[in-house]
Scaffold this active site. Structure first.
Site, PDB file in Angstrom:
ATOM      1  N   TYR A 279       0.849  -1.206   0.000  1.00 12.72           N
ATOM      2  CA  TYR A 279       0.000   0.000   0.000  1.00 12.72           C
ATOM      3  C   TYR A 279       0.883   1.253   0.000  1.00 12.72           C
ATOM      4  O   TYR A 279       0.602   2.239  -0.702  1.00 12.72           O
ATOM      5  CB  TYR A 279      -0.922   0.001   1.229  1.00 12.72           C
ATOM      6  CG  TYR A 279      -2.018  -1.048   1.146  1.00 12.72           C
ATOM      7  CD1 TYR A 279      -3.180  -0.807   0.430  1.00 12.72           C
ATOM      8  CD2 TYR A 279      -1.890  -2.279   1.787  1.00 12.72           C
ATOM      9  CE1 TYR A 279      -4.189  -1.765   0.338  1.00 12.72           C
ATOM     10  CE2 TYR A 279      -2.884  -3.244   1.708  1.00 12.72           C
ATOM     11  CZ  TYR A 279      -4.023  -2.985   0.986  1.00 12.72           C
ATOM     12  OH  TYR A 279      -5.019  -3.941   0.901  1.00 12.72           O
TER      13      TYR A 279
ATOM     14  N   ASN B 168     -12.594  -0.274  -5.271  1.00  5.43           N
ATOM     15  CA  ASN B 168     -12.306  -0.480  -6.696  1.00  5.43           C
ATOM     16  C   ASN B 168     -13.541  -1.033  -7.409  1.00  5.43           C
ATOM     17  O   ASN B 168     -14.009  -2.126  -7.090  1.00  5.43           O
ATOM     18  CB  ASN B 168     -11.131  -1.463  -6.805  1.00  5.43           C
ATOM     19  CG  ASN B 168     -10.799  -1.822  -8.246  1.00  5.43           C
ATOM     20  OD1 ASN B 168     -11.334  -1.221  -9.176  1.00  5.43           O
ATOM     21  ND2 ASN B 168      -9.917  -2.802  -8.402  1.00  5.43           N
TER      22      ASN B 168
ATOM     23  N   CYS C 218      -6.426  -4.860  -7.783  1.00  6.24           N
ATOM     24  CA  CYS C 218      -6.191  -4.448  -6.396  1.00  6.24           C
ATOM     25  C   CYS C 218      -5.810  -5.636  -5.505  1.00  6.24           C
ATOM     26  O   CYS C 218      -5.330  -5.440  -4.400  1.00  6.24           O
ATOM     27  CB  CYS C 218      -7.400  -3.703  -5.844  1.00  6.24           C
ATOM     28  SG  CYS C 218      -8.916  -4.649  -5.898  1.00  6.24           S
ATOM     29  N   HIS C 219      -6.040  -6.870  -6.021  1.00  4.13           N
ATOM     30  CA  HIS C 219      -5.608  -8.028  -5.218  1.00  4.13           C
ATOM     31  C   HIS C 219      -4.082  -8.126  -5.140  1.00  4.13           C
ATOM     32  O   HIS C 219      -3.551  -8.847  -4.308  1.00  4.13           O
ATOM     33  CB  HIS C 219      -6.193  -9.327  -5.803  1.00  4.13           C
ATOM     34  CG  HIS C 219      -5.798  -9.593  -7.225  1.00  4.13           C
ATOM     35  ND1 HIS C 219      -6.401  -8.973  -8.299  1.00  4.13           N
ATOM     36  CD2 HIS C 219      -4.833 -10.404  -7.762  1.00  4.13           C
ATOM     37  CE1 HIS C 219      -5.847  -9.400  -9.430  1.00  4.13           C
ATOM     38  NE2 HIS C 219      -4.894 -10.266  -9.121  1.00  4.13           N
TER      39      HIS C 219
ATOM     40  N   GLU D 261      -1.975 -16.757  -9.585  1.00  5.38           N
ATOM     41  CA  GLU D 261      -1.025 -16.012 -10.418  1.00  5.38           C
ATOM     42  C   GLU D 261       0.415 -16.457 -10.161  1.00  5.38           C
ATOM     43  O   GLU D 261       1.207 -16.563 -11.097  1.00  5.38           O
ATOM     44  CB  GLU D 261      -1.170 -14.502 -10.164  1.00  5.38           C
ATOM     45  CG  GLU D 261      -2.485 -13.940 -10.680  1.00  5.38           C
ATOM     46  CD  GLU D 261      -2.548 -12.415 -10.654  1.00  5.38           C
ATOM     47  OE1 GLU D 261      -1.539 -11.770 -10.295  1.00  5.38           O
ATOM     48  OE2 GLU D 261      -3.614 -11.867 -11.008  1.00  5.38           O
TER      49      GLU D 261
END
Lengths: 163, 198
Positions: free
Chosen positions: B135, B158, B166-167, B193
């Site tokens: 962040y 979001n 945003c993850h 991912e």
């Protein structure tokens, strides 16, 4: 009151709108009138007053669009021949006929409106009266006259096919 | 009471009619927002596409009906289920969840986000597949190192998660932090991912 997603109106009133169209049209034409109805409603949705009854609003558009489609298809209403009046009972009676829509479409405007709004869409007489621009008593009278006329013709036709 | 025996259209006919209506509405310029739900491994996702692109993606834990009601108020009530206009985003999401897509090409409309939050989301689009950012680092790259809390709320609000990733924003201590779709969904996306990047 909040403005609801139009999709909810289609989901909730799609069936009654189709039945109102089908009351004066054969199946495929009813599909066209259904689509015309919701397209027109979508275009006018931002002008709908928040206190309006959505169902009555859609049913009125549907009936108008269905009559438009009926006339566009060259189905000018054929005036019904006068059939001698006979007494009609007050008990439950179902009007069903594959060609019923022809008869309903041929009713005089006010009777047809009253019959469709009341007996197909199931609106209360107070609302039917608003839509037709008459009193509730007159709306009741028109619906009764329309139904009586349909019955006489269906009975007459049934008798014709009998040997 | 007398009834007139007019048949019902039936479910299949109504489905066809609604599809046809959406096409006509789109052609007439009356379809402001098109939506569909997409089945994803993290639950069913609602996608809403406006004239400028993907406007909203909502997780199963958000109430899809109330999301559409909010959009009717804030953007436009001319909302219909429509497969054509939502086809690209649905296809790209399927590919993403199958591990076959790393970047989204579908146009995105960040119109529901404003001011510095919008800047944060624009900046976030540069954080690539399989990587993460803190962040604090995101606040800095968005041009306001002190605004760590605003970055947190920008991510929490979001409007198009997954597509604007945003993850991939995690806490400085390495823990994943909160997520609009639930922290489990965030962990699952990051694990997926990481797996596919190996």
């Amino acid at each position: 009151m909040t403005v609801r997603p139009f999709d909810l109106l289609v989901a909730e009133h799609g069936t009654v709108v189709w039945r109102v169209c089908r009351a004066v049209l054969p199946e495929t034409d009813a599909d066209d009138a259904w689509s015309d109805t919701f397209l027109a409603a979508l275009g006018a949705y931002d002008r709908l007053r928040p206190d309006s009854d959505v169902r009555a609003w859609l049913v009125t558009i549907a009936h108008r669009k269905a009559i438009d489609v009926h006339r566009r298809a060259g189905r000018a209403p054929v005036p019904l021949a006068e059939v001698p009046e006979r007494p009609v009972g007050e008990d439950a009676f179902e009007l069903a006929d594959p060609e019923l829509w022809r008869l309903v479409a041929s009713l005089p405007d006010k009777q047809r409106g009253a019959v469709v709004y009341r007996h197909v869409a199931g609106l209360p007489y107070a609302q039917v009266a608003d839509l037709l621009g008459c009193s509730a008593v007159a709306a009741r009278r028109s619906a009764a006259d329309g139904i009586a006329r349909l019955r006489r013709h269906l009975t007459a036709e049934t008798q014709e096919v009998q040997p | 009471m007398t009834t007139i025996d007019v048949p019902d259209p039936g479910a299949d006919r109504l489905t066809d009619l609604r599809r046809g209506l959406a096409e006509r509405a789109d052609a007439a310029g009356l379809l402001d927002l098109a939506y569909r739900t997409v089945d994803a491994p993290i639950g069913s996702c609602l996608v809403v596409v406006g004239p400028e692109g993907l406007l909203r993606l909502a997780f199963e834990v958000e109430d899809h009906a109330s999301v559409l009601e909010d959009l009717a108020e804030v953007v436009s009530p001319r909302i219909l289920a429509d497969r054509r206009r939502t086809d690209q985003v649905a296809r790209e999401l399927d590919e993403y969840f199958a591990g076959a897509r790393r970047d989204f090409e579908v146009p995105v409309d960040l119109g529901l986000s404003r001011g510095f939050r919008r800047t944060v989301l624009d900046e976030l689009r540069n954080v690539g597949y399989g990587s993460t950012i803190s962040y604090a680092a995101l606040a800095e790259s968005a041009g306001n190192p002190k605004a760590v809390r605003v970055v947190g709320s920008a991510c929490a609000s979001n409007p198009v998660p997954i597509v604007v990733p945003c993850h991939r924003v995690v806490r400085s201590d390495g823990t994943t932090g909160a997520y609009r779709g639930g922290s489990e969904a965030k962990v699952a996306l990051l694990a997926m991912e990481a797996d596919a990047s190996r």
